[in-house]
Motif scaffolding. Structure first.
Motif, PDB file in Angstrom:
ATOM      1  N   PHE A 144     -15.604  38.285 -14.542  1.00  0.00           N
ATOM      2  CA  PHE A 144     -16.822  37.851 -14.703  1.00  0.00           C
ATOM      3  C   PHE A 144     -16.792  37.784 -16.419  1.00  0.00           C
ATOM      4  O   PHE A 144     -16.953  36.533 -16.947  1.00  0.00           O
ATOM      5  CB  PHE A 144     -18.045  38.871 -14.298  1.00  0.00           C
ATOM      6  CG  PHE A 144     -19.497  37.846 -14.802  1.00  0.00           C
ATOM      7  CD1 PHE A 144     -19.932  36.909 -14.327  1.00  0.00           C
ATOM      8  CD2 PHE A 144     -19.869  38.342 -15.795  1.00  0.00           C
ATOM      9  CE1 PHE A 144     -20.908  36.181 -14.703  1.00  0.00           C
ATOM     10  CE2 PHE A 144     -21.180  37.786 -16.389  1.00  0.00           C
ATOM     11  CZ  PHE A 144     -21.678  36.771 -15.817  1.00  0.00           C
ATOM     12  N   VAL A 145     -16.490  38.750 -17.291  1.00  0.00           N
ATOM     13  CA  VAL A 145     -16.549  38.517 -18.584  1.00  0.00           C
ATOM     14  C   VAL A 145     -15.463  38.006 -19.239  1.00  0.00           C
ATOM     15  O   VAL A 145     -15.557  37.161 -20.117  1.00  0.00           O
ATOM     16  CB  VAL A 145     -16.436  40.267 -19.121  1.00  0.00           C
ATOM     17  CG1 VAL A 145     -16.221  40.435 -20.530  1.00  0.00           C
ATOM     18  CG2 VAL A 145     -17.698  41.152 -18.532  1.00  0.00           C
ATOM     19  N   GLU A 146     -14.214  38.048 -18.546  1.00  0.00           N
ATOM     20  CA  GLU A 146     -12.990  37.267 -19.272  1.00  0.00           C
ATOM     21  C   GLU A 146     -13.018  35.808 -18.565  1.00  0.00           C
ATOM     22  O   GLU A 146     -12.273  35.081 -19.301  1.00  0.00           O
ATOM     23  CB  GLU A 146     -11.582  38.199 -18.975  1.00  0.00           C
ATOM     24  CG  GLU A 146     -11.843  39.402 -19.785  1.00  0.00           C
ATOM     25  CD  GLU A 146     -11.756  39.373 -21.222  1.00  0.00           C
ATOM     26  OE1 GLU A 146     -11.247  38.438 -21.736  1.00  0.00           O
ATOM     27  OE2 GLU A 146     -12.554  40.307 -21.952  1.00  0.00           O
ATOM     28  N   ARG A 147     -13.264  35.548 -17.529  1.00  0.00           N
ATOM     29  CA  ARG A 147     -13.208  34.360 -16.830  1.00  0.00           C
ATOM     30  C   ARG A 147     -14.282  33.364 -16.801  1.00  0.00           C
ATOM     31  O   ARG A 147     -14.431  32.374 -16.921  1.00  0.00           O
ATOM     32  CB  ARG A 147     -12.388  34.496 -15.747  1.00  0.00           C
ATOM     33  CG  ARG A 147     -11.134  35.375 -16.036  1.00  0.00           C
ATOM     34  CD  ARG A 147      -9.871  35.107 -15.039  1.00  0.00           C
ATOM     35  NE  ARG A 147      -9.295  34.032 -14.984  1.00  0.00           N
ATOM     36  CZ  ARG A 147      -8.583  33.533 -13.898  1.00  0.00           C
ATOM     37  NH1 ARG A 147      -8.382  34.213 -13.081  1.00  0.00           N
ATOM     38  NH2 ARG A 147      -8.081  32.332 -14.005  1.00  0.00           N
ATOM     39  N   LEU A 148     -15.316  33.977 -16.276  1.00  0.00           N
ATOM     40  CA  LEU A 148     -16.552  33.057 -15.890  1.00  0.00           C
ATOM     41  C   LEU A 148     -17.524  32.894 -17.026  1.00  0.00           C
ATOM     42  O   LEU A 148     -18.300  32.127 -16.997  1.00  0.00           O
ATOM     43  CB  LEU A 148     -17.189  33.852 -14.727  1.00  0.00           C
ATOM     44  CG  LEU A 148     -16.402  33.629 -13.395  1.00  0.00           C
ATOM     45  CD1 LEU A 148     -17.442  34.011 -12.234  1.00  0.00           C
ATOM     46  CD2 LEU A 148     -15.853  32.260 -13.065  1.00  0.00           C
ATOM     47  N   ALA A 149     -17.259  33.985 -17.926  1.00  0.00           N
ATOM     48  CA  ALA A 149     -18.395  34.053 -19.050  1.00  0.00           C
ATOM     49  C   ALA A 149     -17.631  33.975 -20.493  1.00  0.00           C
ATOM     50  O   ALA A 149     -18.030  34.272 -21.499  1.00  0.00           O
ATOM     51  CB  ALA A 149     -19.121  35.250 -19.093  1.00  0.00           C
ATOM     52  N   THR A 150     -16.623  32.979 -20.307  1.00  0.00           N
ATOM     53  CA  THR A 150     -15.980  32.567 -21.445  1.00  0.00           C
ATOM     54  C   THR A 150     -15.574  30.847 -21.243  1.00  0.00           C
ATOM     55  O   THR A 150     -15.954  30.487 -20.238  1.00  0.00           O
ATOM     56  CB  THR A 150     -14.469  33.146 -21.578  1.00  0.00           C
ATOM     57  OG1 THR A 150     -13.846  32.922 -20.547  1.00  0.00           O
ATOM     58  CG2 THR A 150     -14.844  34.824 -21.710  1.00  0.00           C
ATOM     59  N   ALA A 151     -14.984  30.454 -22.106  1.00  0.00           N
ATOM     60  CA  ALA A 151     -14.536  28.920 -22.091  1.00  0.00           C
ATOM     61  C   ALA A 151     -13.514  28.871 -21.089  1.00  0.00           C
ATOM     62  O   ALA A 151     -13.335  27.781 -20.482  1.00  0.00           O
ATOM     63  CB  ALA A 151     -14.048  28.670 -23.411  1.00  0.00           C
ATOM     64  N   GLU A 152     -12.919  29.973 -20.484  1.00  0.00           N
ATOM     65  CA  GLU A 152     -12.133  29.682 -19.097  1.00  0.00           C
ATOM     66  C   GLU A 152     -12.823  29.318 -18.052  1.00  0.00           C
ATOM     67  O   GLU A 152     -12.123  28.595 -17.088  1.00  0.00           O
ATOM     68  CB  GLU A 152     -11.427  31.279 -18.792  1.00  0.00           C
ATOM     69  CG  GLU A 152     -10.794  31.406 -17.593  1.00  0.00           C
ATOM     70  CD  GLU A 152      -9.331  30.831 -17.527  1.00  0.00           C
ATOM     71  OE1 GLU A 152      -8.555  30.756 -16.734  1.00  0.00           O
ATOM     72  OE2 GLU A 152      -8.956  30.333 -18.743  1.00  0.00           O
ATOM     73  N   TYR A 153     -14.069  29.291 -18.069  1.00  0.00           N
ATOM     74  CA  TYR A 153     -14.954  28.792 -16.865  1.00  0.00           C
ATOM     75  C   TYR A 153     -14.645  27.416 -16.830  1.00  0.00           C
ATOM     76  O   TYR A 153     -14.720  26.827 -15.690  1.00  0.00           O
ATOM     77  CB  TYR A 153     -16.330  29.017 -17.236  1.00  0.00           C
ATOM     78  CG  TYR A 153     -17.292  28.269 -16.475  1.00  0.00           C
ATOM     79  CD1 TYR A 153     -17.619  28.274 -15.145  1.00  0.00           C
ATOM     80  CD2 TYR A 153     -18.052  27.096 -16.858  1.00  0.00           C
ATOM     81  CE1 TYR A 153     -18.179  27.298 -14.306  1.00  0.00           C
ATOM     82  CE2 TYR A 153     -18.657  26.318 -16.209  1.00  0.00           C
ATOM     83  CZ  TYR A 153     -19.081  26.210 -14.804  1.00  0.00           C
ATOM     84  OH  TYR A 153     -19.624  25.543 -14.193  1.00  0.00           O
ATOM     85  N   LEU A 154     -14.548  26.553 -17.972  1.00  0.00           N
ATOM     86  CA  LEU A 154     -14.004  25.288 -17.972  1.00  0.00           C
ATOM     87  C   LEU A 154     -12.944  24.781 -16.709  1.00  0.00           C
ATOM     88  O   LEU A 154     -12.893  24.060 -16.070  1.00  0.00           O
ATOM     89  CB  LEU A 154     -13.896  24.741 -19.440  1.00  0.00           C
ATOM     90  CG  LEU A 154     -14.874  24.721 -20.141  1.00  0.00           C
ATOM     91  CD1 LEU A 154     -14.517  24.384 -21.650  1.00  0.00           C
ATOM     92  CD2 LEU A 154     -15.878  23.695 -19.768  1.00  0.00           C
ATOM     93  N   ARG A 155     -11.852  25.808 -16.914  1.00  0.00           N
ATOM     94  CA  ARG A 155     -10.760  25.435 -16.072  1.00  0.00           C
ATOM     95  C   ARG A 155     -11.007  25.764 -14.568  1.00  0.00           C
ATOM     96  O   ARG A 155     -10.735  25.179 -13.601  1.00  0.00           O
ATOM     97  CB  ARG A 155      -9.510  26.627 -16.338  1.00  0.00           C
ATOM     98  CG  ARG A 155      -8.278  26.112 -15.864  1.00  0.00           C
ATOM     99  CD  ARG A 155      -7.090  27.046 -16.296  1.00  0.00           C
ATOM    100  NE  ARG A 155      -7.411  28.327 -15.637  1.00  0.00           N
ATOM    101  CZ  ARG A 155      -7.443  28.650 -14.175  1.00  0.00           C
ATOM    102  NH1 ARG A 155      -7.024  27.876 -13.678  1.00  0.00           N
ATOM    103  NH2 ARG A 155      -7.663  30.004 -13.978  1.00  0.00           N
ATOM    104  N   ILE A 156     -11.709  27.102 -14.476  1.00  0.00           N
ATOM    105  CA  ILE A 156     -11.858  27.442 -13.326  1.00  0.00           C
ATOM    106  C   ILE A 156     -13.021  26.554 -12.391  1.00  0.00           C
ATOM    107  O   ILE A 156     -12.714  26.140 -11.318  1.00  0.00           O
ATOM    108  CB  ILE A 156     -12.865  29.071 -13.223  1.00  0.00           C
ATOM    109  CG1 ILE A 156     -11.521  29.664 -13.757  1.00  0.00           C
ATOM    110  CG2 ILE A 156     -13.256  29.284 -11.807  1.00  0.00           C
ATOM    111  CD1 ILE A 156     -12.144  31.285 -13.973  1.00  0.00           C
TER     112      ILE A 156
END
Length: 188
Positions: A144-156
């Motif tokens: 959540f902290v590193e992938r969904l609550a960051t700009a990484e969410y754009l890719r996911i």
């Protein structure tokens, strides 16, 4: 009893503060919290402690229609995704996995053995045809902290430039200062 880390609490606090200042955003983006009595009952029902620790801070997040982490009640209703499927080579097992969400109609699991987060590789949109799991993060908190609550969410979330301006989760992340770019506050 393990407790969620400070990073999760700080991230969720920032999101909740931004959400409170953004009345035009949908309220369902962020869930509440699970109390200790509910957590104890869920533990007795076999819910993994890693998921319950997360739910004590954030009981579900609806990042978009295609990227969600379930709240406790919804997770309990989605455990059929752990059941073995005929002709599926994935090691599906309710004793080994706990379904905690969905990404583009594919289940996301917590591995009961080590607490890691597992998903289906991007190239398999028909998830029962996948040949392996992809290790998404060592914990639900880190996912959540590193992938969904960051700009990484754009890719996911497969958020392109055109849909970005209408994506409420991305707007919330920006207002919380979690993507590196800040969106302007809503107009009065």
């Amino acid at each position: 009893m393990r407790r969620p880390g400070a990073r999760l609490r700080m991230t969720v606090d920032a999101l909740r503060t931004a959400r409170a200042r953004s009345p035009e955003l949908f309220s369902y983006l962020l869930g509440g919290t699970v109390d200790e009595e509910t957590a104890r009952a869920a533990t007795a029902d076999g819910v993994p402690p890693e998921f319950l620790d997360f739910c004590r801070v954030l009981d579900g997040a609806s990042c978009s229609p295609s990227v969600r982490l379930f709240d406790l009640e919804e997770a309990l209703g989605h455990q059929f995704y752990c059941d073995p499927i005929v002709d599926c080579v994935l090691p599906l097992s309710p004793e080994k996995l706990f379904c905690v969400g969905m990404i583009h109609e594919t289940p996301v699991y917590v591995d009961r053995a080590d607490g890691g987060v597992l998903g289906i590789p991007d190239e398999h949109r028909e998830w029962p045809d996948a040949e392996r799991f992809e290790h998404l993060a060592p914990s639900l908190e880190e996912f959540f902290v590193e992938r969904l609550a960051t700009a990484e969410y754009l890719r996911i979330g497969l958020v392109d430039d055109e849909s970005a301006e209408h994506d409420e989760w991305l707007t919330l992340l920006r207002r919380a200062g979690l993507t590196g770019r800040s969106a302007p506050p809503p107009s009065p």
